[in-house]
Design a protein around this motif. Structure first.
Motif, short mmCIF file in Angstrom:
data_model
loop_
_atom_site.label_atom_id
_atom_site.label_comp_id
_atom_site.label_asym_id
_atom_site.label_seq_id
_atom_site.Cartn_x
_atom_site.Cartn_y
_atom_site.Cartn_z
N GLU A 280 -4.23 5.73 -4.01
CA GLU A 280 -4.43 5.17 -2.79
C GLU A 280 -3.08 4.36 -2.90
O GLU A 280 -2.50 4.29 -1.67
N HIS A 283 -0.14 6.65 -2.03
CA HIS A 283 -0.11 7.13 -1.05
C HIS A 283 0.56 6.36 0.17
O HIS A 283 1.17 6.79 1.26
N VAL A 284 0.55 5.11 -0.09
CA VAL A 284 0.91 4.10 0.76
C VAL A 284 2.40 3.64 0.67
O VAL A 284 3.00 2.58 1.04
N GLY A 285 2.78 4.24 -0.46
CA GLY A 285 4.43 3.88 -0.71
C GLY A 285 4.38 3.04 -1.91
O GLY A 285 5.75 2.40 -2.22
N ASP A 286 3.45 2.69 -2.81
CA ASP A 286 3.55 1.92 -3.75
C ASP A 286 4.40 2.60 -5.05
O ASP A 286 3.95 3.37 -5.54
#
Length: 389
Positions: A280, A283-286
């Protein structure tokens, strides 16, 4: 035959009551936080809703009593009890009946797995004491790896050290890997001779299995070796321990805790030891989560090739356990790293969620790739049925 399978930890006890012949699971559950405030029993019967019973569990004897009291509601007698033992050490090349001698062996090798073996030995003793008429069987996780070739298990340390302290590769997850071989061979028969079983979960290991025999595995003297795991670092330079002790000022116990409980995916991601949380975040760029996934794919693929080398070839790979069974993204990430070996997954098949074993590779894949849900409890129950007749 009806078998109760018990898996005891230092503060927990999992159980499953099943019929070996029909594979019907009558009941299963877990006793958590034994000896700690807030203890409870989670229980379900015949696939029904889960129940949470908040009860005081000061020790494992009390937990066992609760389990047997709960199971009285099940209309089936307990014919035998199987105990999962994490470390069989140098005594258990296979599962064994519980006797005074074999129980003593479980305690003797406990320094190799102190958080598990001592609790498991206590529970075995409690079951013998409370239910003397029921036979008990020890099923060590290490037994499947016991007969791997010496060139795979021996460490290049002084022979007297190896022999005196029984220092060697023992591996783990052997019961799961054995079940995976059994299931794959039932489905594919002579199409599978060289299998790499990929047990990927919070604890993770690979096993090279040639015609049913373990040829090598990635965990070593302890489950710390090999793959990057949820909180374990996996294989690193052994001198890291010396360096951190001498230069960093960390004690041996602090380093042990760091490498087993504070490292792995948790340390790299900085977010969680759970692959779902890490996916997760990625997917959000971490970027840290993305690196954790990339490192996991890299090490899994790298050690997959090592396992294949131990058999001088591979025709089948099987994903299993929490990550292996449930994360299509992880499977694809590992497969992409093995494309040079001719591994190709079918995207649609890989995306399917199912409790059934299945092929997920394309017809032209050089290696047949499968997802095989593991069932260690059933494997343990089979050993109990065989030994108790």
């Amino acid at each position: 035959m009806n078998v109760l399978v018990i898996n005891a930890g230092s503060s927990s006890l999992k159980y499953q009551f099943l019929n070996v012949d029909t594979r019907e699971v009558y009941a299963k559950g877990n006793c958590e936080r034994i000896g700690i405030d807030g203890s409870f029993v989670g229980h379900e019967e015949n696939g029904g809703p889960k129940q949470k019973l908040e009860v005081a569990l000061p020790d494992h004897r009390t937990a066992i009593k609760h389990v047997f009291e709960i199971l009285k509601a099940v209309d089936a007698p307990i014919d035998g009890i199987g105990h999962r033992v994490v470390q069989g050490g140098w005594y258990f090349p296979e599962s064994a009946l519980v006797t005074d001698e074999t129980l003593g062996w479980v305690r003797e090798v406990a320094p190799l797995a102190p958080l598990h073996n001592y609790a498991e030995a206590d529970v075995i003793e409690i079951c013998r004491d409370m239910f003397a008429q029921i036979g008990n069987v020890i099923v060590p996780d290490t037994a499947f790896h016991y007969h791997m070739p010496e060139h795979a298990w021996r460490y290049a340390l002084p022979r007297d050290v190896v022999d005196t302290y029984h220092v060697r590769k023992y591996g783990a997850h052997g019961t799961s890997h054995r079940f995976i071989w059994r299931t794959v061979h039932e489905l594919r028969g002579d199409k599978t001779h060289r299998l790499v079983s990929c047990h990927l979960g919070s604890g993770a290991s690979l096993c090279a299995i040639e015609d049913g025999k373990c040829m090598d595995t990635t965990m070593g003297l302890t489950p710390l070796d090999g793959l990057i795991m949820g909180t374990r670092c996996g294989t690193i330079d052994p001198s890291t321990v010396v360096y951190l002790n001498r230069v960093g000022g960390y004690s041996i116990d602090q380093i042990d805790t760091m490498m087993n409980k504070e490292s792995g995916l948790l340390a790299v991601s900085g977010r969680s030891s759970d692959s779902r949380d890490i996916e997760e975040g990625a997917h959000v760029g971490d970027e840290h989560c993305q690196m954790a996934l990339e490192m996991f794919y890299y090490r899994t693929a790298q050690l997959f090739a090592e396992m294949a080398s131990s058999m001088q070839g591979v025709d089948t790979m099987a994903f299993t356990a929490g990550i292996g069974e449930n994360s299509a993204e992880m499977r694809q990430g590992v497969a992409d790293r093995l494309a040079w070996m001719g591994v190709h997954l079918d995207a649609q098949k890989n995306a399917v969620r199912s409790d059934e074993p299945r092929v997920i590779s394309t017809p032209d894949s050089a290696i047949t790739c499968m997802v095989v849900p593991t069932n260690e409890e059933y494997m343990i129950a089979l050993d109990v049925a065989e030994l108790l007749g």
